[in-house]
Enzyme design. Structure first.
Site, PDB file in Angstrom:
ATOM      1  N   ARG A 110       0.828  -1.234   0.000  1.00 42.31           N
ATOM      2  CA  ARG A 110       0.000   0.000   0.000  1.00 42.31           C
ATOM      3  C   ARG A 110       0.849   1.264   0.000  1.00 42.31           C
ATOM      4  O   ARG A 110       0.422   2.321   0.461  1.00 42.31           O
ATOM      5  CB  ARG A 110      -0.966   0.014   1.186  1.00 42.31           C
ATOM      6  N   LYS A 132       2.044  11.660 -10.880  1.00 41.53           N
ATOM      7  CA  LYS A 132       1.128  10.798 -11.648  1.00 41.53           C
ATOM      8  C   LYS A 132       1.853   9.504 -11.997  1.00 41.53           C
ATOM      9  O   LYS A 132       2.979   9.538 -12.494  1.00 41.53           O
ATOM     10  CB  LYS A 132       0.690  11.486 -12.938  1.00 41.53           C
ATOM     11  N   GLU A 174       7.591  19.252 -25.124  1.00 38.90           N
ATOM     12  CA  GLU A 174       7.008  19.525 -23.799  1.00 38.90           C
ATOM     13  C   GLU A 174       7.553  20.834 -23.239  1.00 38.90           C
ATOM     14  O   GLU A 174       6.831  21.592 -22.607  1.00 38.90           O
ATOM     15  CB  GLU A 174       7.292  18.384 -22.815  1.00 38.90           C
ATOM     16  N   LYS A 202       5.666  23.606 -13.516  1.00 34.93           N
ATOM     17  CA  LYS A 202       4.821  22.436 -13.235  1.00 34.93           C
ATOM     18  C   LYS A 202       4.559  22.316 -11.734  1.00 34.93           C
ATOM     19  O   LYS A 202       3.434  22.009 -11.311  1.00 34.93           O
ATOM     20  CB  LYS A 202       5.454  21.153 -13.785  1.00 34.93           C
ATOM     21  N   GLU A 212      -5.788  16.970  -9.846  1.00 34.67           N
ATOM     22  CA  GLU A 212      -6.461  17.313 -11.103  1.00 34.67           C
ATOM     23  C   GLU A 212      -7.980  17.253 -10.992  1.00 34.67           C
ATOM     24  O   GLU A 212      -8.633  16.326 -11.489  1.00 34.67           O
ATOM     25  CB  GLU A 212      -5.962  16.431 -12.265  1.00 34.67           C
ATOM     26  N   ARG A 218      -8.591  26.197 -14.557  1.00 36.93           N
ATOM     27  CA  ARG A 218      -7.163  26.518 -14.661  1.00 36.93           C
ATOM     28  C   ARG A 218      -6.343  25.688 -13.692  1.00 36.93           C
ATOM     29  O   ARG A 218      -5.392  26.157 -13.097  1.00 36.93           O
ATOM     30  CB  ARG A 218      -6.941  28.024 -14.408  1.00 36.93           C
ATOM     31  N   HIS A 227      -2.207  18.942 -25.932  1.00 35.92           N
ATOM     32  CA  HIS A 227      -2.237  17.479 -25.890  1.00 35.92           C
ATOM     33  C   HIS A 227      -3.482  16.852 -26.519  1.00 35.92           C
ATOM     34  O   HIS A 227      -3.478  15.663 -26.806  1.00 35.92           O
ATOM     35  CB  HIS A 227      -2.109  16.987 -24.441  1.00 35.92           C
ATOM     36  N   HIS A 231      -2.570  13.694 -28.631  1.00 33.76           N
ATOM     37  CA  HIS A 231      -2.945  12.295 -28.368  1.00 33.76           C
ATOM     38  C   HIS A 231      -3.602  11.678 -29.604  1.00 33.76           C
ATOM     39  O   HIS A 231      -3.338  10.522 -29.943  1.00 33.76           O
ATOM     40  CB  HIS A 231      -3.890  12.204 -27.160  1.00 33.76           C
ATOM     41  N   HIS A 243       5.862  11.629 -28.680  1.00 34.86           N
ATOM     42  CA  HIS A 243       4.900  12.421 -27.905  1.00 34.86           C
ATOM     43  C   HIS A 243       5.143  13.931 -28.037  1.00 34.86           C
ATOM     44  O   HIS A 243       4.243  14.699 -28.379  1.00 34.86           O
ATOM     45  CB  HIS A 243       4.944  11.991 -26.436  1.00 34.86           C
TER      46      HIS A 243
HETATM   47  N1  GLY Z   1       1.594  15.221 -17.469  1.00 34.23           N
HETATM   48  C1  GLY Z   1       0.548  15.997 -16.963  1.00 34.23           C
HETATM   49  C2  GLY Z   1       0.459  15.976 -15.470  1.00 34.23           C
HETATM   50  O1  GLY Z   1       1.384  15.564 -14.807  1.00 34.23           O
HETATM   51  O2  GLY Z   1      -0.547  16.370 -14.947  1.00 34.23           O
END
Ligand code: GLY
Length: 336
Positions: A110, A132, A174, A202, A212, A218, A227, A231, A243
């Site tokens: 876990r 992510k 990117e 970022k 997210e 925003r 993207h 995609h 990509h």
């Molecule tokens: N690659 C987009 C994010 O990390 O949200």
């Protein structure tokens, strides 16, 4: 060494950027770690030294192996070795490796600590930052995953020297995106500073919307600028476009669409083309792709909640725009 802090709910972790950053591994591992499970791929050939007992598992290359079966394989090896919750995983590779190893680390017992050592430019400015993780299902990319923040990210710019040209180009796609997410002239910076500036942008976005929120205009979704078409292009070209190359075309398209919708002016569209040209990236649709098919694929983009949905530049900056008319989406495709 440049250190960019990423502030997330439970703690703040460092992204260390510069030549030799991977050699800081022992210093960033949590206290008390006795064993480190390294995950990499044959052919990456980047060594790390955890300063404690370590074992490496190489996972196969290619999206076809970004699966739950690979996660199971990793977790079973770790269990057979006796890796505990007090130990750590270190992912050394591109986005596929950090996504898969990160998800395995999120799931094993876990959740065990993970350090990412991205070996591609794309990994350094995007995939390895922000927590992510995930794998593909036959039904779609990255459909199963978790938010699992690393305890550190080591962006060793020395490893970029051996990266194939196409891979560097893909990372530049990117990087180009970040020019439009914040008012920073990344082109004026040297490579470590440019990576650090992208990571900082970022990090700011992730700090504001770590998980997210699907309804935020925003929030973290703005990291998907360019993207939606990208995609679709990746699928339609059978990944002939890498990509970041697809993102470059997607940025030019998003600018054109935003102009059609009266959100930005000609000068801002020109700015997109100037940045893409500075990174030596193509902004035209590749020959042979069918607009009908691209529209269809964009309509089924997994981020689309209401009709055709894009991340578009505008007077308030880059934001999510839903219910775009198909006629505008199609006309913008014809423009590029
Ligand atoms: N690659 C987009 C994010 O990390 O949200």
């Amino acid at each position: 060494m440049i250190i960019v802090p990423v502030a997330v709910a439970e703690r703040t972790y460092p992204v260390r950027i510069g030549p030799g950053a991977r050699h800081d591994l022992a210093a960033v591992l949590p206290e008390g770690v006795g064993r480190v499970a390294v995950v990499s791929q044959a052919g990456i050939g980047i060594t790390v030294h955890a300063g404690c007992e370590q074992r490496q598992t190489d996972i196969p290359d290619g999206e076809a192996h970004k699966t739950l079966a690979t996660v199971e394989m990793l977790c079973r090896q770790w269990a057979a070795w006796g890796l505990t919750r007090a130990d750590a995983v270190v992912a050394v590779g591109g986005g596929l490796v950090t996504d898969v190893a990160g998800f395995a680390a999120a799931s094993y017992h876990r959740g065990v600590a993970v350090v990412h050592v991205p070996t591609t430019l794309l990994g350094m400015v995007d995939a390895a930052i922000g927590g992510k993780t995930g794998v593909n299902l036959p039904e779609g990319k990255n459909l199963v995953g978790a938010f699992w923040q690393p305890c550190a990210v080591l962006c060793d710019t020395d490893v970029l020297a051996t990266l194939p040209d196409r891979e560097v180009r893909s990372g530049r796609g990117e990087l180009a995106k970040y020019h439009f997410l914040a008012d920073v002239d990344l082109l004026a910076l040297d490579l470590p500073e440019r990576i650090a500036a992208a990571v900082q942008i970022k990090a700011n976005v992730v700090a504001g919307d770590e998980h997210e929120d699907p309804h935020a205009l925003r929030g973290r979704a703005i990291l998907n600028y360019g993207h939606t078409l990208a995609h679709a292009l990746e699928i339609e070209t059978g990944h002939a476009l890498r990509h970041g190359e697809a993102v470059a075309v997607g940025l030019a398209y998003a600018a054109e669409l935003a102009r059609r919708l009266g959100r930005i002016d000609d000068a801002r569209v020109d700015e997109h083309h100037r940045v893409l040209a500075a990174y030596e990236l193509d902004s035209a649709l590749p020959p042979g792709v069918a607009p009908d098919r691209l529209i269809e694929l964009m309509r089924h983009d997994k981020k689309a909640l209401h009709g055709l949905t894009f991340v578009l530049d505008g007077p308030e900056g880059v934001e999510v725009v839903s219910d775009v008319a198909e006629s505008d989406a199609r006309a913008a495709l014809e423009e590029i």
